[in-house]
Motif scaffolding. Sequence first.
Motif, short mmCIF file in Angstrom:
data_model
loop_
_atom_site.label_atom_id
_atom_site.label_comp_id
_atom_site.label_asym_id
_atom_site.label_seq_id
_atom_site.Cartn_x
_atom_site.Cartn_y
_atom_site.Cartn_z
N ARG A 53 0.84 -1.20 0.00
CA ARG A 53 0.00 0.00 0.00
C ARG A 53 0.88 1.25 0.00
NH1 ARG A 53 -2.39 -3.89 3.08
NH2 ARG A 53 -4.62 -4.27 2.74
N ARG A 54 0.29 2.34 -0.41
CA ARG A 54 1.01 3.61 -0.40
C ARG A 54 1.44 3.95 1.02
NH1 ARG A 54 -0.94 9.22 -3.32
NH2 ARG A 54 0.89 10.45 -2.76
N GLY A 55 2.68 4.38 1.17
CA GLY A 55 3.22 4.71 2.49
C GLY A 55 3.95 3.56 3.15
N ILE A 66 3.65 -0.23 -9.05
CA ILE A 66 4.03 0.17 -7.70
C ILE A 66 5.31 0.99 -7.82
CG2 ILE A 66 4.78 -0.61 -5.41
CD1 ILE A 66 3.17 -3.19 -5.94
N ALA A 110 8.24 3.33 -5.71
CA ALA A 110 8.80 3.62 -4.40
C ALA A 110 10.00 4.53 -4.56
CB ALA A 110 9.19 2.33 -3.69
N GLU A 135 10.20 3.83 0.43
CA GLU A 135 8.83 4.19 0.80
C GLU A 135 7.96 4.16 -0.45
OE1 GLU A 135 6.11 7.92 2.44
OE2 GLU A 135 8.29 7.96 2.71
N VAL A 136 6.85 3.45 -0.37
CA VAL A 136 5.94 3.36 -1.51
C VAL A 136 5.24 4.70 -1.69
CG1 VAL A 136 3.93 2.18 -2.48
CG2 VAL A 136 5.60 0.90 -1.14
N VAL A 137 5.41 5.31 -2.87
CA VAL A 137 4.85 6.65 -3.13
C VAL A 137 3.70 6.60 -4.12
CG1 VAL A 137 7.00 7.84 -2.55
CG2 VAL A 137 6.60 7.10 -4.91
N ARG A 138 3.55 5.50 -4.84
CA ARG A 138 2.42 5.38 -5.77
C ARG A 138 1.94 3.95 -5.82
NH1 ARG A 138 4.46 6.36 -10.76
NH2 ARG A 138 4.26 4.20 -11.43
N CYS A 139 0.64 3.78 -5.64
CA CYS A 139 0.05 2.44 -5.67
C CYS A 139 -1.46 2.62 -5.79
CB CYS A 139 0.40 1.67 -4.40
SG CYS A 139 -0.06 -0.07 -4.43
N ARG A 140 -2.12 1.63 -6.31
CA ARG A 140 -3.57 1.71 -6.47
C ARG A 140 -4.25 1.87 -5.11
NH1 ARG A 140 -5.93 -3.29 -9.50
NH2 ARG A 140 -5.46 -4.27 -7.49
N GLU A 141 -5.33 2.61 -5.09
CA GLU A 141 -6.10 2.79 -3.87
C GLU A 141 -6.50 1.44 -3.30
OE1 GLU A 141 -7.70 5.06 -0.86
OE2 GLU A 141 -6.63 5.81 -2.62
#
Length: 614
Positions: A331-333, A380, A382, A401-407
């Motif tokens: 997940r994002r973050g 994804i 990061a 850190e994951v900065v973009r990912c599907r809701e």
Amino acid sequence: MNSDLARDLDALLADLSRGRPGHAAEVDACAPTHRGGALNLVDYATLRRHDLRDLQDRLLDVGVSPLVGCEDDVEMALGAARAAVAALRGEDPAAFADREATAAARDAGEAALADHADDLLGRARHGRSGRVMVTLPSKAADDPGFVLDLAERGMDLARINCAHDDPERWEAMIAHVRAAQGAVGRRIPVSMDLAGPKLRTGPIALGAPVGRARVTREDDGTVVEPARIWLTADGVDPAVAPAPPVTRGRAPLRVRVDPEWLAARSPGDVIHVPDTRRVGRRFTVVSAGADGMLAEGQRNAWVRDGTTIDCDFGRTRVRGIPAVPRRIRVRRGDSILLTSDMEPVEPPRHGGEIRLGCALPEVVEALSVGDRVLFDDGVIAAEVTATPGDAAADGPWARLEVVRCREGGRWLGSEKGINVPGVEVATPALTDEDRRSLRFAARHADVVALSFVRTRQDVADAVTALQEAAAETGRELGLLLKVETRQAYRSLPALLLEAMRHDRVGVMIARGDLAVEMGFESLSEIPRNITLMCQAARVPVVLATQVLESLTKTGMPSRAEISDAGSAQRAECVMLNKGPYVAEAIETLDAIHSRMGRIQRKALPLMRHVDSWD
């Protein structure tokens, strides 16, 4: 204005003259058939260092061709434009260009590219300007009729991906291609993609050995297709196990049981199957024979390997259910610790830090704070937030850190691609495994494609390996450079000059990887730039990745991909990936290219007669 145009064109011609001496040794090192193209490539690379848009507009304003189609012969195209400007100024145009010589130079450039394409990729069929390359699925090793059908529908080249299957199956695929080639009466070259360095996520620990027999329901809950279990005798090799007699619906759960228990069953028997959720399930035998037995039920069932099932008080244990591959929810973050450790990792519990292995330690070691890391074709994204600085005692690592990912998050599994845009990695494109595959290809195939090429040394290594293989086998393989990284795109002129030391060479544009590396917003520009550069070098292009993807996989094309397939006609060859409807995709692409070939030649629109405008 005309004097300004004359001055600017003279400056460009002078720049070409200054640029050539520095590359004379490289041009001389090229194979004789490529020296003209190499010199033109040097000119084109020199020309493209200038922003020509204003000049093109000003040429167009006075009715002079704005250098469209200059790729065939750059010097002649500039000379022709200069001659036209001279004529407008009342000067003698013959002092700058000869019309017949200009036309002959353009024709010679086109002819050289066509000859190189025929030699590497085989002749384009009548009525079509390009060729269709088809990626063979694993079934092509077992089904010669399938390969023949592809050939009859219009497959011009067969592609084998060395990242899948093995030499025994590759050999069977090639034998079927050769047989199909004889049946249809035309050459069908075989190209083998070398796997290259595997920049992928490391293994994730397997889950429990549990299989699922699933029903298919309508929206109102009505069962459309029952859950199915296919039972065969214990001891049967899974590789040669008989196929269940099911032609529609979901594939059955396949298990093995005691042979005597299996022989005692007959249609109508009811089997009691414990579900892992501590509920019972009932399956009714619908067919039984020497190969096995098919049972159907009206409820989903999760079955663990080793579970005891019974029928009329006769019991047996089910075997052969493999461990479940697991994935990690990202997940994002989220924080990801990327390491060079390739031991299987456990998915984190309760939102803990995700630990992932990377198959190439050099990549992890090259990362710096702020670098982007993309997973699974960029779905994804990061960013590196920390590294150990000096080499870590237990191997390199990077915290992301994951900065973009599907809701809501995305599942990430093992063996998924990793991209590190902008990070230069000192790892050779030609691995030990690739060298073994290349030796196989030298005996059986016609072309090899070099994956993840980044540097001039990568190309030099490949050319040397091809020369060594040719000395052993007496067969010369063609070479395709797969342009799929930012490094390769930016170094393209140098890579081409190195590759052109080899007689038969081409470029494959891997649009999917390039989009991830360079950004999807550049996906329309970059393949076009590569195609034009290769046209200047007189080197054929294979356009790859997701051409008619929806049609190939679902049987129904999207409007956008039909338009995309039409644009792909500018390449000498288009690659289709494997899928259940690949034969239909071949026919569609054939029809599109036959039509587009009448109105487009490379980057030059051809103004054919339009009936509706009469």
